[in-house]
Design a protein around this motif. Structure first.
Motif, PDB file in Angstrom:
ATOM      1  N   ILE A   1       0.789  -1.205  -0.001  1.00 48.36           N
ATOM      2  CA  ILE A   1      -0.003   0.046  -0.009  1.00 48.36           C
ATOM      3  C   ILE A   1       0.850   1.385  -0.044  1.00 48.36           C
ATOM      4  O   ILE A   1       1.979   1.173   0.446  1.00 48.36           O
ATOM      5  N   PHE A   2       0.309   2.223  -0.525  1.00 48.29           N
ATOM      6  CA  PHE A   2       0.900   3.655  -0.524  1.00 48.29           C
ATOM      7  C   PHE A   2      -0.041   4.482   0.042  1.00 48.29           C
ATOM      8  O   PHE A   2      -1.303   4.789   0.046  1.00 48.29           O
ATOM      9  N   VAL A   3       0.748   5.207   1.306  1.00 46.07           N
ATOM     10  CA  VAL A   3       0.110   5.984   2.193  1.00 46.07           C
ATOM     11  C   VAL A   3       0.917   7.617   1.989  1.00 46.07           C
ATOM     12  O   VAL A   3       1.921   7.621   2.214  1.00 46.07           O
ATOM     13  N   LEU A   4      -0.104   8.642   1.669  1.00 40.06           N
ATOM     14  CA  LEU A   4       0.177   9.882   1.566  1.00 40.06           C
ATOM     15  C   LEU A   4      -0.658  10.771   2.037  1.00 40.06           C
ATOM     16  O   LEU A   4      -1.779  10.313   2.547  1.00 40.06           O
ATOM     17  N   ASP A   5      -0.310  12.191   2.169  1.00 41.29           N
ATOM     18  CA  ASP A   5      -1.371  13.162   2.741  1.00 41.29           C
ATOM     19  C   ASP A   5      -1.587  14.080   1.644  1.00 41.29           C
ATOM     20  O   ASP A   5      -0.878  14.477   0.789  1.00 41.29           O
ATOM     21  N   ALA A   6      -2.596  15.118   2.108  1.00 44.78           N
ATOM     22  CA  ALA A   6      -2.720  16.159   1.298  1.00 44.78           C
ATOM     23  C   ALA A   6      -3.666  16.924   2.117  1.00 44.78           C
ATOM     24  O   ALA A   6      -4.126  16.855   3.318  1.00 44.78           O
ATOM     25  N   TYR A   7      -3.497  18.340   1.677  1.00 46.06           N
ATOM     26  CA  TYR A   7      -4.364  19.648   2.560  1.00 46.06           C
ATOM     27  C   TYR A   7      -4.950  20.198   1.409  1.00 46.06           C
ATOM     28  O   TYR A   7      -4.879  20.396   0.294  1.00 46.06           O
ATOM     29  N   GLY A   8      -6.230  20.966   1.834  1.00 45.91           N
ATOM     30  CA  GLY A   8      -6.740  21.807   0.972  1.00 45.91           C
ATOM     31  C   GLY A   8      -7.871  22.555   2.201  1.00 45.91           C
ATOM     32  O   GLY A   8      -7.532  22.903   3.180  1.00 45.91           O
ATOM     33  N   GLY A   9      -8.922  23.055   1.488  1.00 42.52           N
ATOM     34  CA  GLY A   9      -9.890  24.021   2.060  1.00 42.52           C
ATOM     35  C   GLY A   9      -9.888  25.263   1.361  1.00 42.52           C
ATOM     36  O   GLY A   9      -8.700  25.828   0.806  1.00 42.52           O
ATOM     37  N   TYR A  10     -10.974  26.273   1.969  1.00 47.60           N
ATOM     38  CA  TYR A  10     -10.651  27.609   0.891  1.00 47.60           C
ATOM     39  C   TYR A  10      -9.762  28.549   1.347  1.00 47.60           C
ATOM     40  O   TYR A  10      -9.667  29.444   0.790  1.00 47.60           O
ATOM     41  N   ASP A  11      -8.940  28.075   2.376  1.00 49.16           N
ATOM     42  CA  ASP A  11      -7.870  28.888   2.571  1.00 49.16           C
ATOM     43  C   ASP A  11      -6.610  28.523   2.040  1.00 49.16           C
ATOM     44  O   ASP A  11      -5.468  29.270   2.155  1.00 49.16           O
ATOM     45  N   ALA A  12      -6.503  27.456   1.600  1.00 46.04           N
ATOM     46  CA  ALA A  12      -5.419  26.817   1.076  1.00 46.04           C
ATOM     47  C   ALA A  12      -4.829  27.676  -0.115  1.00 46.04           C
ATOM     48  O   ALA A  12      -3.589  27.609  -0.314  1.00 46.04           O
ATOM     49  N   PRO A  13      -5.315  28.114  -1.148  1.00 44.23           N
ATOM     50  CA  PRO A  13      -4.841  28.691  -2.118  1.00 44.23           C
ATOM     51  C   PRO A  13      -4.698  30.096  -1.712  1.00 44.23           C
ATOM     52  O   PRO A  13      -4.442  31.152  -2.407  1.00 44.23           O
ATOM     53  N   ARG A  14      -5.105  30.837  -0.463  1.00 43.04           N
ATOM     54  CA  ARG A  14      -4.905  32.419  -0.222  1.00 43.04           C
ATOM     55  C   ARG A  14      -3.380  32.660   0.317  1.00 43.04           C
ATOM     56  O   ARG A  14      -2.705  31.734   0.859  1.00 43.04           O
ATOM     57  N   GLU A  15      -3.081  33.834  -0.107  1.00 44.78           N
ATOM     58  CA  GLU A  15      -1.708  34.321   0.349  1.00 44.78           C
ATOM     59  C   GLU A  15      -1.576  34.832   1.626  1.00 44.78           C
ATOM     60  O   GLU A  15      -2.198  35.983   2.038  1.00 44.78           O
ATOM     61  N   ILE A  16      -1.611  34.044   2.902  1.00 48.92           N
ATOM     62  CA  ILE A  16      -2.066  34.191   4.236  1.00 48.92           C
ATOM     63  C   ILE A  16      -0.847  33.660   4.981  1.00 48.92           C
ATOM     64  O   ILE A  16      -0.106  32.523   4.593  1.00 48.92           O
ATOM     65  N   GLU A  17      -0.484  33.978   6.265  1.00 46.18           N
ATOM     66  CA  GLU A  17       0.395  33.413   7.236  1.00 46.18           C
ATOM     67  C   GLU A  17      -0.553  32.815   8.301  1.00 46.18           C
ATOM     68  O   GLU A  17      -1.609  33.572   8.971  1.00 46.18           O
ATOM     69  N   GLU A  18      -0.025  31.864   8.712  1.00 40.89           N
ATOM     70  CA  GLU A  18      -0.738  31.277  10.085  1.00 40.89           C
ATOM     71  C   GLU A  18       0.279  31.096  10.933  1.00 40.89           C
ATOM     72  O   GLU A  18       1.326  30.490  10.683  1.00 40.89           O
TER      73      GLU A  18
END
Ligand SMILES: C[S@@+](CC[C@H](N)C(=O)[O-])C[C@H]1O[C@@H](n2cnc3c(N)ncnc32)[C@H](O)[C@@H]1O
Length: 271
Positions: A151-168
């Motif tokens: 099996i191959f296990v990988l991760d991903a992220y997203g959401g409506y903040d993901a393409p924004r030019e922001i700092e957290e």
């Protein structure tokens, strides 16, 4: 006349790899997920785990610690980060554990290290492949590097903040972790992101790590995994804690997710 020695700032004394491990990684939770998932899918114990883009090989070390039948191969292109991992992580292993881990300096696309039961690609590292043909070539090479029931296990992220030019920012033990989405190009989904660290004395380690990658979506990733030959490519979505309404750390196969500002999920592809 006495020579005045300038007092070093906390940022000068800190080690970026140590800060990264303490702020970004949770290798115990990662390996818990990998083992639970393998045990749910397969009737035999897993042996060899290959950690692609292993960096300091922190996760590979956690794998060999869990069982005397576990072997790990860490692959990274950067000899310096592997050296750091040898000096700081592999030295924490006992003699038997160290015998069961190998680190390979090279490109994951050319990793030739025998069949692995599990290949891991964590913290979105495979997003450095920015075109469909490149990502497909990587997924095909992972497929070829797996045992027949691997099996191959990988991760991903997203959401409506993901393409924004922001700092957290997030408070960690003795420092602040800052995730900086510095630049996003909607035409090719290319992003530049940085990790900075700030310290209580006001000093800052700017751009400790920088990434140029593509913000891939889950349907794109799943389609490419299937195209590479995997028989399935499931998304494991995080459940919600009823009291806090926050993620509960339990990831389960799902076809429907929440349209949140930010989410992280796992994908599991079966050979
Ligand atoms: C974000 S770090 C990932 C560290 C670790 N996997 C984690 O979960 O936090 C990305 C790593 O990928 C490595 N890398 C970049 N391109 C690579 C390639 N083509 N083949 C192997 N390693 C690569 C870098 O040297 C770096 O150590």
């Amino acid at each position: 006349m006495a020579l005045m020695r300038k007092k070093k700032k906390m940022a000068d004394l800190a080690d970026p790899h140590d800060l990264y491990q303490r702020s970004v990684q949770d290798t115990e939770a990662e390996i818990d997920f990998v083992l639970e998932t393998w045990n749910a899918l397969r009737d035999r114990p897993a042996g060899v785990l290959r950690e692609d883009f292993c960096g300091t090989a922190n996760t590979a070390c956690e794998w060999v610690r869990r069982s005397e039948d576990h072997y790990a191969i860490g692959v990274d292109i950067d000899g310096d980060v592997l050296d750091w991992g040898v000096r700081h992580n592999l030295t924490t292993l006992d003699a038997d554990e160290s015998e069961r881990i190998d680190l390979l300096q090279g490109d994951v696309l050319e990793a030739d290290c025998g069949a692995a039961d599990i290949v891991l690609a964590m913290n979105f590292s495979y997003w450095l492949f920015r075109s469909r043909p490149e990502l497909l070539a990587y997924f095909r090479s992972v497929f070829d590097g797996l045992s027949e029931d691997g099996i191959f296990v990988l991760d991903a992220y997203g959401g409506y903040d993901a393409p924004r030019e922001i700092e957290e920012s997030r408070e960690c033990d003795g420092f602040t972790y800052i995730w900086d989405q510095a630049d996003f190009n909607p035409i090719d989904s290319g992003m530049t992101c940085h990790i900075h660290f700030e310290f209580p004395d006001g000093s800052r380690m700017d751009r400790a790590f920088s990434y140029q990658w593509r913000l891939w979506t889950l349907p794109e990733i799943r389609e490419l995994l299937l195209e590479a030959g995997f028989v399935s490519a499931e998304v494991y979505w995080e459940g919600t804690d009823e009291d806090s309404n926050e993620g509960n750390g339990i990831y389960e196969p799902s076809e429907v997710g929440d349209a949140d500002a930010g989410w992280i999920c796992y994908l599991v592809a079966q050979r």
